[in-house]
Design a protein around this motif. Structure first.
Motif, PDB file in Angstrom:
ATOM      1  N   THR A 132       0.908  -1.156   0.000  1.00  0.00           N
ATOM      2  CA  THR A 132       0.030  -0.031  -0.087  1.00  0.00           C
ATOM      3  C   THR A 132       0.968   0.997  -0.148  1.00  0.00           C
ATOM      4  OG1 THR A 132      -0.151  -0.104   2.504  1.00  0.00           O
ATOM      5  CG2 THR A 132      -1.964  -1.024   1.199  1.00  0.00           C
ATOM      6  N   LYS A 133       1.894   1.283   0.609  1.00  0.00           N
ATOM      7  CA  LYS A 133       2.925   2.328   0.854  1.00  0.00           C
ATOM      8  C   LYS A 133       3.514   2.621  -0.613  1.00  0.00           C
ATOM      9  CE  LYS A 133       3.994   1.919   5.695  1.00  0.00           C
ATOM     10  NZ  LYS A 133       4.896   1.984   6.605  1.00  0.00           N
ATOM     11  N   LEU A 134       3.629   1.502  -1.412  1.00  0.00           N
ATOM     12  CA  LEU A 134       4.224   1.772  -2.693  1.00  0.00           C
ATOM     13  C   LEU A 134       3.092   2.281  -3.598  1.00  0.00           C
ATOM     14  CD1 LEU A 134       6.609   1.571  -4.746  1.00  0.00           C
ATOM     15  CD2 LEU A 134       5.964  -1.074  -5.068  1.00  0.00           C
ATOM     16  N   PHE A 135       2.108   1.677  -3.330  1.00  0.00           N
ATOM     17  CA  PHE A 135       0.881   2.226  -4.189  1.00  0.00           C
ATOM     18  C   PHE A 135       0.604   3.768  -4.254  1.00  0.00           C
ATOM     19  CE2 PHE A 135      -3.495   2.873  -4.456  1.00  0.00           C
ATOM     20  CZ  PHE A 135      -3.747   2.459  -5.897  1.00  0.00           C
ATOM     21  N   ALA A 136       0.781   4.272  -2.676  1.00  0.00           N
ATOM     22  CA  ALA A 136       0.452   5.652  -2.587  1.00  0.00           C
ATOM     23  C   ALA A 136       1.927   6.465  -3.004  1.00  0.00           C
ATOM     24  CB  ALA A 136       0.470   5.582  -1.314  1.00  0.00           C
ATOM     25  N   GLY A 137       2.870   6.007  -2.989  1.00  0.00           N
ATOM     26  CA  GLY A 137       4.060   6.624  -3.538  1.00  0.00           C
ATOM     27  C   GLY A 137       3.971   6.746  -5.045  1.00  0.00           C
ATOM     28  N   GLN A 138       3.612   5.759  -5.555  1.00  0.00           N
ATOM     29  CA  GLN A 138       3.717   5.946  -7.154  1.00  0.00           C
ATOM     30  C   GLN A 138       2.859   6.870  -7.621  1.00  0.00           C
ATOM     31  OE1 GLN A 138       1.414   4.487  -9.741  1.00  0.00           O
ATOM     32  NE2 GLN A 138      -0.323   4.170  -7.998  1.00  0.00           N
ATOM     33  N   GLY A 139       1.590   7.190  -6.981  1.00  0.00           N
ATOM     34  CA  GLY A 139       0.762   8.154  -7.233  1.00  0.00           C
ATOM     35  C   GLY A 139       1.207   9.346  -7.306  1.00  0.00           C
ATOM     36  N   ILE A 140       1.932   9.612  -6.129  1.00  0.00           N
ATOM     37  CA  ILE A 140       2.749  10.967  -6.284  1.00  0.00           C
ATOM     38  C   ILE A 140       3.779  10.978  -7.406  1.00  0.00           C
ATOM     39  CG2 ILE A 140       4.446  12.408  -4.686  1.00  0.00           C
ATOM     40  CD1 ILE A 140       3.292  11.034  -2.298  1.00  0.00           C
ATOM     41  N   LEU A 141       4.485  10.220  -7.700  1.00  0.00           N
ATOM     42  CA  LEU A 141       5.490   9.995  -8.663  1.00  0.00           C
ATOM     43  C   LEU A 141       4.676  10.309  -9.995  1.00  0.00           C
ATOM     44  CD1 LEU A 141       8.041   9.698 -10.038  1.00  0.00           C
ATOM     45  CD2 LEU A 141       7.567   7.114  -9.997  1.00  0.00           C
ATOM     46  N   ASN A 142       3.600   9.733 -10.139  1.00  0.00           N
ATOM     47  CA  ASN A 142       2.601  10.186 -11.280  1.00  0.00           C
ATOM     48  C   ASN A 142       2.448  11.162 -11.476  1.00  0.00           C
ATOM     49  OD1 ASN A 142      -0.253   9.879 -12.594  1.00  0.00           O
ATOM     50  ND2 ASN A 142       1.211   8.302 -13.577  1.00  0.00           N
ATOM     51  N   THR A 143       1.829  11.969 -10.521  1.00  0.00           N
ATOM     52  CA  THR A 143       1.439  13.388 -10.360  1.00  0.00           C
ATOM     53  C   THR A 143       2.794  14.172 -10.487  1.00  0.00           C
ATOM     54  OG1 THR A 143      -0.299  12.716  -8.707  1.00  0.00           O
ATOM     55  CG2 THR A 143       0.230  15.284  -8.849  1.00  0.00           C
ATOM     56  N   ALA A 144       3.613  14.202 -10.313  1.00  0.00           N
ATOM     57  CA  ALA A 144       4.984  14.923 -10.286  1.00  0.00           C
ATOM     58  C   ALA A 144       5.237  14.911 -11.795  1.00  0.00           C
ATOM     59  CB  ALA A 144       6.143  14.641  -9.276  1.00  0.00           C
ATOM     60  N   LEU A 145       5.196  13.813 -12.507  1.00  0.00           N
ATOM     61  CA  LEU A 145       5.694  13.608 -13.659  1.00  0.00           C
ATOM     62  C   LEU A 145       4.630  14.362 -14.717  1.00  0.00           C
ATOM     63  CD1 LEU A 145       6.554   9.925 -13.973  1.00  0.00           C
ATOM     64  CD2 LEU A 145       7.980  11.750 -14.402  1.00  0.00           C
ATOM     65  N   VAL A 146       3.293  14.195 -14.170  1.00  0.00           N
ATOM     66  CA  VAL A 146       2.278  14.774 -15.180  1.00  0.00           C
ATOM     67  C   VAL A 146       2.498  16.515 -15.123  1.00  0.00           C
ATOM     68  CG1 VAL A 146      -0.250  15.442 -15.286  1.00  0.00           C
ATOM     69  CG2 VAL A 146       0.539  13.138 -14.941  1.00  0.00           C
ATOM     70  N   MET A 147       2.782  16.934 -13.844  1.00  0.00           N
ATOM     71  CA  MET A 147       2.966  18.358 -13.463  1.00  0.00           C
ATOM     72  C   MET A 147       4.075  18.714 -14.577  1.00  0.00           C
ATOM     73  SD  MET A 147       1.940  18.785  -9.653  1.00  0.00           S
ATOM     74  CE  MET A 147       2.191  20.505  -9.562  1.00  0.00           C
ATOM     75  N   GLY A 148       5.066  18.197 -14.233  1.00  0.00           N
ATOM     76  CA  GLY A 148       6.380  18.625 -15.066  1.00  0.00           C
ATOM     77  C   GLY A 148       6.296  18.601 -16.397  1.00  0.00           C
ATOM     78  N   LEU A 149       5.670  17.475 -17.033  1.00  0.00           N
ATOM     79  CA  LEU A 149       5.102  17.545 -18.432  1.00  0.00           C
ATOM     80  C   LEU A 149       4.283  18.619 -18.888  1.00  0.00           C
ATOM     81  CD1 LEU A 149       5.206  13.547 -18.743  1.00  0.00           C
ATOM     82  CD2 LEU A 149       7.211  15.145 -19.700  1.00  0.00           C
ATOM     83  N   SER A 169       0.891  14.152 -21.854  1.00  0.00           N
ATOM     84  CA  SER A 169       1.659  14.403 -20.483  1.00  0.00           C
ATOM     85  C   SER A 169       0.968  13.449 -19.649  1.00  0.00           C
ATOM     86  CB  SER A 169       1.601  15.665 -19.618  1.00  0.00           C
ATOM     87  OG  SER A 169       0.215  15.989 -19.482  1.00  0.00           O
ATOM     88  N   ILE A 170      -0.132  12.985 -19.478  1.00  0.00           N
ATOM     89  CA  ILE A 170      -0.736  12.028 -18.892  1.00  0.00           C
ATOM     90  C   ILE A 170      -0.330  10.576 -19.484  1.00  0.00           C
ATOM     91  CG2 ILE A 170      -2.797  10.874 -18.204  1.00  0.00           C
ATOM     92  CD1 ILE A 170      -4.324  13.661 -18.669  1.00  0.00           C
ATOM     93  N   ILE A 171      -0.216  10.381 -20.602  1.00  0.00           N
ATOM     94  CA  ILE A 171       0.297   9.244 -21.190  1.00  0.00           C
ATOM     95  C   ILE A 171       1.709   8.855 -20.646  1.00  0.00           C
ATOM     96  CG2 ILE A 171       0.522   7.716 -23.474  1.00  0.00           C
ATOM     97  CD1 ILE A 171      -1.557   9.693 -24.761  1.00  0.00           C
ATOM     98  N   LEU A 172       2.395   9.850 -21.032  1.00  0.00           N
ATOM     99  CA  LEU A 172       3.671   9.815 -20.718  1.00  0.00           C
ATOM    100  C   LEU A 172       4.150   9.477 -19.389  1.00  0.00           C
ATOM    101  CD1 LEU A 172       5.673  12.328 -23.096  1.00  0.00           C
ATOM    102  CD2 LEU A 172       5.653   9.850 -23.261  1.00  0.00           C
ATOM    103  N   ALA A 173       3.395  10.216 -18.183  1.00  0.00           N
ATOM    104  CA  ALA A 173       3.575   9.748 -16.889  1.00  0.00           C
ATOM    105  C   ALA A 173       2.834   8.440 -16.369  1.00  0.00           C
ATOM    106  CB  ALA A 173       2.652  11.003 -16.039  1.00  0.00           C
ATOM    107  N   ASP A 174       2.217   8.150 -17.014  1.00  0.00           N
ATOM    108  CA  ASP A 174       1.383   6.523 -16.667  1.00  0.00           C
ATOM    109  C   ASP A 174       2.583   5.409 -17.210  1.00  0.00           C
ATOM    110  OD1 ASP A 174      -0.850   7.228 -15.536  1.00  0.00           O
ATOM    111  OD2 ASP A 174      -2.118   6.863 -17.273  1.00  0.00           O
TER     112      ASP A 174
END
Length: 478
Positions: free
Chosen positions: A146-163, A181-186
């Protein structure tokens, strides 16, 4: 402490812990994305924002179709106490692979869809990559990461925002940059999860079984039309406003959805934790008691959260929306009211998920979809986007009533109809008063809105205090 009390405490502790973990990951991610509305409304015109919204919502409609909703089957199977989790994941990947190939072969047909026909490759890439990300992340969540699941959500969001920052204001890619940006982040997040967990070791080709696939599909296939019907109820109004009114008005309407989406984000967080906790419950009486207590707390937070968003809707629009989108605030109160019932419907949908009677979920969602289309056709020609907002509310309200009536036969938990009726009446009055401030922005109307919110808070004070007390007790024991 008796074994029964200890078991009960552990259930609530697990639910609270999972909710806290998902909140850190998902809510932080969603809040960051929420504030990106400032960038979107600044870099995109109303017509471009409308098109981007139509593309992403079309893709979200196709996501469960392309892989037959197998991510839900993987999650429900792997989250159970018994069973070969790696076998479920492997067989789920087979379904995903076959479904993706078929979808890609059929995707050129999207070229014939008005308005989005030129964006076939964007939609196809979005669907295939999003499904893979969901399959991988849902499996990791179901097996306890679950912690990894939550962490990957933050990573995904950071990537979407940066892109987004790179693709919109810097490179000026417009709608393609928004969706790309959503596709590349996913895709990047999925690659990270696979490499970090060495997930290929969970793939066991020898475990591929027609029987296992059939069992999983029996559970998740009814969820595919459910998702489609749910999409129709929640999104078809934007297509109809686009076709029956204008792209500019639909751009405003799509922007108005962004503030109620805060409640949707919170729902998604709790729904993940709730399904993970209740899937492991195999005692019918204990399950009903668990539902009764959590339902009381859940409705309290839904109405309080919705009331707060309605109260600050005009201010929120002024802060977050560019000048071109300011008029969108008018639709926020009724859409937020509708979103409260979306939240209640989502919780009640877990009754079918837990009992593995997903056909009931499909039928109630179908009723909501049919009602929504009929009301949109009736109301939009006369009342434009406001008619669409009212149609959305009525549809979710109707589905909620249907699920309350049908769900109690599967899990007989206390539904507290009296609290639901009074909360609904108070929030309905708050919605009307705040909406009227668009025409009568006086101290009297704002004072009336404040009084109504205080009444909602006061009426829900006791269960709110119980929730805080229980959380404090659980945290202290933990």
């Amino acid at each position: 402490m008796s074994a029964e009390v200890s078991k009960t405490t552990n259930k609530y502790t697990r639910l609270l812990t999972n909710t806290a973990v998902f909140t850190v990951g998902k809510l932080l991610s969603r809040l960051l994305m929420f504030f990106m509305i400032v960038l979107y409304t600044d870099c995109l015109t109303k017509a471009e924002f409308s098109l981007a919204d139509l593309i992403t919502n079309t893709a979200n409609l196709l996501i469960p179709l392309a892989c037959m909703g197998i991510s839900e089957g993987i999650f429900r199977s792997a989250a159970a106490k018994d069973g070969d989790k790696e076998a479920f994941f492997t067989n789920g990947l087979v379904v995903y692979g076959v479904g993706s190939v078929v979808f890609l072969c059929l995707s050129p047909l999207l070229a014939f869809v008005p308005r989005i026909g030129d964006s076939v490759w964007l939609i196809a890439a979005y669907v295939v990559v999003a499904n893979l990300h969901t399959v991988v992340s849902q499996y990791l969540c179901a097996i306890g990461r679950t912690k990894l699941f939550a962490g990957q959500g933050i990573l995904n969001t950071a990537l979407v925002m940066g892109l987004n920052v790179l693709f919109l204001p810097v490179l000026d890619f417009g709608v393609t940059g928004y969706v790309g940006s959503i596709i590349l982040a996913d895709l990047t997040t999925t690659v990270f999860l696979v490499l970090f967990t060495r997930l290929w070791r969970a793939v066991k080709p020898k475990s591929i079984s027609k029987q296992t696939i059939a069992t999983m599909l029996k559970f998740c296939l009814p969820l595919v039309p459910t998702t489609i019907f749910w999409w129709i109820t929640g999104v078809s109004d934007r297509y109809m406003v686009e076709m029956m009114c204008s792209s500019d008005l639909n751009g405003l309407y799509a922007a108005a959805y962004k503030i109620p989406n805060l409640l949707i984000y919170a729902i998604a967080i709790f729904d993940s934790a709730w399904k993970l906790s209740v899937s492991a419950e195999d005692d019918p009486e204990a399950c009903a008691a668990f539902y009764s207590r959590v339902w009381r707390m859940y409705t309290t937070l839904a109405f309080l959260g919705g009331g707060a968003l309605i109260l600050v809707s005009r201010l929120g629009a002024k802060i977050l929306f560019a000048a071109e989108f300011q008029d969108a605030w008018l639709y926020i109160p009724i859409l937020t009211f509708a979103t409260v019932f979306t939240a209640l419907c989502t919780f009640l949908g877990s009754v079918y998920f837990t009992s593995k009677k997903t056909v009931g979920s499909m039928l109630t969602a179908l009723a909501g979809a049919v009602l929504n289309i009929a009301l949109n056709l009736l109301l939009i020609p006369t009342y434009d986007a406001m008619g669409a907002s009212v149609a959305t509310f009525i549809s979710y309200f109707a589905v909620c009533i249907l699920r309350l009536l049908s769900g109690r036969r599967l899990i007989p938990f206390r539904q507290e109809w009296g609290r639901l009726v009074l909360n609904t009446l108070l929030m309905g009055a708050l919605t009307v008063v705040v909406t009227l401030t668009g025409s009568y922005s006086t101290a009297l109307t704002w004072g009336g809105a404040a009084i109504l919110f205080v009444l909602i808070l006061g009426f829900n004070a006791r269960p709110l205090l119980e929730l805080l007390r229980d959380a404090k007790r659980i945290l202290k024991r933990r």
